[in-house]
Write an enzyme that holds these catalytic residues in place. Structure first.
Site, PDB file in Angstrom:
ATOM      1  N   PRO A 128       0.804  -1.228   0.000  1.00  0.00           N
ATOM      2  CA  PRO A 128       0.000   0.000   0.000  1.00  0.00           C
ATOM      3  C   PRO A 128       0.836   1.276   0.000  1.00  0.00           C
ATOM      4  CG  PRO A 128      -0.984  -1.599   1.476  1.00  0.00           C
ATOM      5  CD  PRO A 128       0.302  -2.197   1.001  1.00  0.00           C
ATOM      6  N   SER A 132       6.455   2.362  -6.414  1.00  0.00           N
ATOM      7  CA  SER A 132       7.618   2.823  -7.161  1.00  0.00           C
ATOM      8  C   SER A 132       8.870   2.841  -6.301  1.00  0.00           C
ATOM      9  CB  SER A 132       7.359   4.224  -7.724  1.00  0.00           C
ATOM     10  OG  SER A 132       6.303   4.205  -8.667  1.00  0.00           O
ATOM     11  N   ARG A 243      10.569  -5.849 -17.308  1.00  0.00           N
ATOM     12  CA  ARG A 243      10.291  -4.669 -18.123  1.00  0.00           C
ATOM     13  C   ARG A 243      10.373  -4.978 -19.609  1.00  0.00           C
ATOM     14  NH1 ARG A 243      13.397  -0.739 -13.767  1.00  0.00           N
ATOM     15  NH2 ARG A 243      11.541  -0.477 -12.453  1.00  0.00           N
ATOM     16  N   GLU A 363       5.302  -2.573 -13.182  1.00  0.00           N
ATOM     17  CA  GLU A 363       6.735  -2.838 -13.386  1.00  0.00           C
ATOM     18  C   GLU A 363       7.523  -1.535 -13.493  1.00  0.00           C
ATOM     19  OE1 GLU A 363       8.107  -5.622 -13.087  1.00  0.00           O
ATOM     20  OE2 GLU A 363       6.565  -7.115 -13.440  1.00  0.00           O
ATOM     21  N   THR A 365       6.487   2.854 -13.272  1.00  0.00           N
ATOM     22  CA  THR A 365       5.768   3.823 -14.107  1.00  0.00           C
ATOM     23  C   THR A 365       6.703   4.415 -15.156  1.00  0.00           C
ATOM     24  OG1 THR A 365       6.345   5.678 -12.674  1.00  0.00           O
ATOM     25  CG2 THR A 365       4.331   4.452 -12.125  1.00  0.00           C
TER      26      THR A 365
END
Length: 380
Positions: A128, A132, A243, A363, A365
């Site tokens: 939560p 990032s 990514r 994965e 921003t």
């Protein structure tokens, strides 16, 4: 820049394209409507080797190169983005991390089952208050003799309600930042494991995303992945592959939107002629095609660098950044070309538009990718 694919790579691309468009695409819209997990299709994909593409042969895998994997994943995403994200997390992050950091016992116990698609793997890092910024995670793991006790909540976990194995990141209670984070192999049958809130999403609806709640979840000490406090390293190693996987998914969705838009523009008539004859739309399609091609080259370049053993964090982020933004632009343009029909569920572009939206978020921003890229470019 051009890429000359090998005969094996071309064969993989052709075969998976045929399978995806005949099998996966057939029920993609229904699965999206009903939020139906693609259990049957994943089993078929397991039989084809799609769930073990990067696993070493000694553990039942195909041990293929990253370029071949990217070609296959792109074709799966072209047909069904929900299925592709499951395939991506399973292959590139879970199987890849276990193959790289797992003990022989762990590989025999879990990697073989993952390779056979007997179980699907998921990665549990986000919380939560830690998305990032993984160094902010609050889940804790305390060792007592031969058991770790895990406490905390993970959020937005792909496959949280359906997967059979999770790589979970947690820290020592007194540690801060990147230090003190370890990775654990967790199965749903471990005491103290609970599936929490399942998200209602705008896209990728056939892939469940939910909270995982750990309440003194007891994990055998032998399920520590890698060494203690090596969790951040494991996560970062997995994210490079992850990514590239997201970039390949984005490419597949962008390719599908472009093809559908071209077909519709040729068939739809206004003012007595196909709308493909109008310069405004022709230029839109030209821009979309250029966008897709740029993404394709970035994705293949990152995959090829990984295959050569080169450091590719920046290139993986470039591919993920550009391809994910491309998918959002191209699907939006495809909807625009369809006019009012583009926002109805009778047309595939509506689903593609919704599926594409998350690619710039998970994965890492787009903003995080720019940090990674700029840090690499500007370092001394």
């Amino acid at each position: 820049m051009t890429f000359e694919l090998t005969e094996e790579q071309l064969l993989i691309q052709v075969n998976i394209r045929e399978f995806s468009r005949q099998v996966l695409a057939a029920s993609a819209a229904e699965r999206d409507r009903n939020k139906q997990y693609p259990t049957h299709n994943l089993k078929k994909m397991g039989e084809l080797g799609l769930m073990r593409m990067l696993v070493p042969t000694e553990y039942g895998g195909e041990e293929l190169d990253t370029v071949s994997y990217v070609l296959a994943l792109t074709e799966v995403a072209y047909a069904c983005a929900s299925t592709a994200v499951i395939m991506s997390v399973h292959n590139s992050i879970v199987c890849g991390s276990l193959a790289l950091f797992g003990t022989e016992i762990q590989k025999q116990k879990y990697l073989r089952r993952l390779a056979a698609a007997d179980i699907i793997g998921s990665f549990a890092l986000t919380e939560p208050e830690a998305g990032s910024d993984p160094s902010a995670l609050k889940s804790t793991a305390i060792r007592e003799t031969d058991t770790y006790f895990l406490n905390g909540t993970k959020r937005f976990i792909t496959g949280g309600a359906t997967s059979g194995l999770f790589i979970v990141l947690a820290r020592r209670p007194t540690s801060k930042g990147h230090e003190g984070i370890s990775a654990f192999l967790v199965t749903p049958d471990m005491p103290g494991f609970e599936v929490g809130h399942i998200e209602e999403k705008i896209g990728l609806r056939a892939s469940d995303t939910c909270d995982l709640i750990f309440s003194n979840c007891s994990i055998p000490a032998e399920n520590l992945l890698g060494r203690e406090e090596e969790g951040f390293k494991i996560a970062m190693a997995g994210l490079d592959s992850g990514r590239i996987g997201i970039a390949a998914q984005s490419l597949g969705v962008g390719m599908a939107a472009l093809d559908i838009a071209i077909k519709y523009a040729k068939e739809r008539s206004q003012f007595g002629q196909p709308i493909a004859n109008f310069q405004g739309l022709r230029w839109m399609i030209a821009e979309m095609a250029t966008d897709v091609e740029c993404a394709r080259l970035l994705v293949l370049n990152a995959a090829a660098m990984k295959d050569r053993g080169e450091q590719c964090s920046s290139q993986a982020s470039m591919a993920k950044l550009y391809a994910s933004e491309m998918a959002n632009r191209v699907t939006a343009q495809a909807v625009q070309i369809h006019g009012g029909y583009g926002i109805t569920k009778d047309y595939t572009v509506e689903r593609l538009y919704r599926d594409a939206r998350v690619f710039t978020i998970y994965e890492g921003t787009s903003q995080i990718q720019k940090i990674v890229i700029s840090n690499e470019i500007l370092k001394d």
